[in-house]
Design an enzyme around this catalytic site. Structure first.
Site, PDB file in Angstrom:
ATOM      1  N   LYS A   1     -51.299  -7.595  -2.654  1.00  0.00           N
ATOM      2  CA  LYS A   1     -51.654  -6.226  -2.294  1.00  0.00           C
ATOM      3  C   LYS A   1     -51.319  -5.298  -3.445  1.00  0.00           C
ATOM      4  CE  LYS A   1     -50.691  -6.577   2.659  1.00  0.00           C
ATOM      5  NZ  LYS A   1     -52.043  -6.332   3.145  1.00  0.00           N
TER       6      LYS A   1
ATOM      7  N   ARG B   1     -53.983 -14.238  10.711  1.00  0.00           N
ATOM      8  CA  ARG B   1     -54.849 -15.099  11.523  1.00  0.00           C
ATOM      9  C   ARG B   1     -54.473 -16.574  11.349  1.00  0.00           C
ATOM     10  NH1 ARG B   1     -60.080 -12.709   8.677  1.00  0.00           N
ATOM     11  NH2 ARG B   1     -58.666 -10.930   8.633  1.00  0.00           N
TER      12      ARG B   1
END
Ligand code: BES
Ligand code: ZN
Ligand code: ZN
Length: 480
Positions: A259, A334
């Site tokens: 990020k 996920r």
């Protein structure tokens, strides 16, 4: 210590007061006010001033004039929000105890005001050397009402007590809340509140083929954990259990698909907001002895880089045997949720509900005012969520759960890939997860509201605990 919310059958003359009025109400005979103050109140109401402070016999009287909206749940929320101002005032004057009296025509308005006050009185100050000096003075809120209200007040007190702990967990940085620490918190809470819990270590996680959780954990110096919580009353109302799943990424750097810092990494200690919601809900349902059989699953790890991290291009065999091509290591939530959802199948659940700070896409869609909810459970379940969401003002906006979103998650060299491109990112993530379910499923993406960047009414700043009141209310409504 959380602010205590207690029931009281009458106001104590010696206490400070929050007095709830509306445009038509008269001041109850039990509340003695001077003529000057009564006139002052009447004048303020006439001028449409919704909150003001006065003094009577050396006590503070904080007046809230209820702002009646078109729908009852909006009026309730206006009361919670207005209470935020009362808390600030009471603390400014170093008040410890306050009575909340409802002289408005809105039934149980004192409950909503007490809730807003207690939630806005939360502080995360343990990392100040002079924390005791910064501490708010307000400690006790007495909700004045008739005996019928007693139970509701006790429930509210538990909810606020739990919300403080959920927020603490979200605010705690990864240096002091690792995946292993989160497991310890689960065990601690299970003893304190009385639910069953088991925390798996890496060995057990490996034995159970949690490929997604292990892959994300490859870049971490700390072992993953998988917590299993259970609340099982003797004769529950539901035959098949309800399973709650929470994303427990204690820190998300993005991994190799790192990020950009500072903007998007700074608050990634809050990527276990879903896990905190699930743990908090167990505290509440156990303490309040909700007559439902509920199971909680919390996969936990951080998502970091150390030279042996999982890598874009890797193909991972998941718990249910499906293969996932990893194209972005930042889509880690996920990966770990998929294993937990697959594991949930063995319980033959009536319904599985997850809470996860899953996608920036959901945060951009809805902002901090609510969250994205989606799933394949029937409409009745979705409308129960809508009702509970309105009641506690944690509102899920229902997203489409179309097959086409799922098509975007197909890989050319494996069963699935873990990213679906820029379109509909919140929904493609949800559809990815559906591949690991075989039961009615509701997915809650709380990436937007889970952490507040600016002071936002009774939510405060930082970890909000968003989701816990919704999940509890949803479950509680099922017992009514
Ligand atoms: N934890 C983030 C999602 C997130 C973003 C939570 C902002 C709170 C605030 C999640 O793991 C993530 O990084 N998602 C990616 C997915 C993408 C790579 C498909 C995202 O949303 O950018
Ligand atoms: Zn991520
Ligand atoms: Zn994440």
């Amino acid at each position: 210590m959380p602010t205590a919310i207690l029931f009281s059958s009458k106001a104590n003359e010696k206490n400070n007061l929050v007095l709830i009025l509306d445009k038509k109400s008269s001041i109850p005979a039990t509340i003695k006010l001077s003529k000057e103050n009564s006139n002052f109140i009447a004048a303020q109401i006439k001028q449409e001033n919704h909150s003001f402070l006065l003094h009577e016999n050396g006590k503070m009287v904080f007046v809230l004039v209820a702002d009646e909206k078109k729908q009852l749940h909006l009026t309730h929320e206006a009361l919670r929000k207005a209470a935020n101002g009362a808390t600030a005032s009471l603390n400014k004057y170093k008040t410890k105890t306050v009575d909340v009296v409802n002289a408005s025509h809105i039934a149980n308005a004192q409950l909503y005001v007490a809730e807003g006050m207690a939630l806005s009185n939360y502080q995360f100050i343990k990392y100040f050397k002079d924390a005791s000096k910064k501490k708010n003075s307000l400690e006790t809120i007495n909700v004045v009402g008739d005996a019928k209200l007693k139970n509701e007040v006790e429930t509210l007190n538990t909810i606020c007590e739990v919300m403080y702990q959920v927020r603490d967990l979200v605010n705690e940085p990864v240096i002091s809340l690792s995946s292993v620490d989160l497991g310890k918190e689960v065990l601690k809470a299970s003893k304190k509140y009385g639910f069953k819990a088991e925390v798996w270590d890496k060995k057990k996680i490996k034995q159970n083929n949690f490929g997604g959780l292990l892959a994300v954990n490859m870049g971490s110096p700390i072992e993953p954990t998988f917590s299993i919580l259970e609340h099982k009353p003797a004769k529950p109302l539901n035959k098949k259990p309800i399973v709650l799943v929470g994303k427990g990424v204690v820190y998300d750097t993005g991994g190799l698909s790192i990020k950009p810092t500072p903007d998007s990494m700074d608050h990634m200690k809050s990527d276990m907001g879903g896990a905190a919601v699930v743990l908090g809900t167990f505290m509440a349902i156990a303490k309040l002895k909700l007559n439902l059989h509920v199971i909680g699953l919390i996969p936990s790890t951080d998502n970091r880089i150390n030279g042996s991290e999982y890598t874009p291009g890797d193909i991972i065999k998941m718990h249910n045997g499906l293969f996932v091509e990893v194209l972005n290591t930042d889509a880690e939530g996920r990966m770990i949720l998929a294993d937990a959802l697959s594991y949930a199948q063995q319980y033959n659940p009536e319904l599985v509900i997850d809470f996860a700070t899953l996608t920036g896409a959901a945060a951009r869609l809805i902002g901090p005012w609510g969250h994205a909810i989606m799933g394949n459970a029937d409409e009745k379940v979705m409308s129960e969520f809508k009702k509970a969401g309105d009641e506690v003002y944690e509102r899920g906006a229902e997203m489409p759960f179309w097959e086409e979103y799922g098509d975007r998650m197909k890989s050319s060299i494996a069963d699935l890939k873990n990213v679906g491109g820029a379109d509909g990112g919140a929904m493609t993530a949800g559809k990815f997860l559906e591949n690991f379910t075989n039961y009615p499923y509701v997915h809650n993406d709380i990436a937007g509201p889970s952490f507040a960047f600016a002071e936002a009414s009774y939510w405060g700043k930082g970890g909000t605990g968003y989701g816990m009141r919704l999940l509890f209310q949803f479950l509680r409504n099922r017992t009514k």
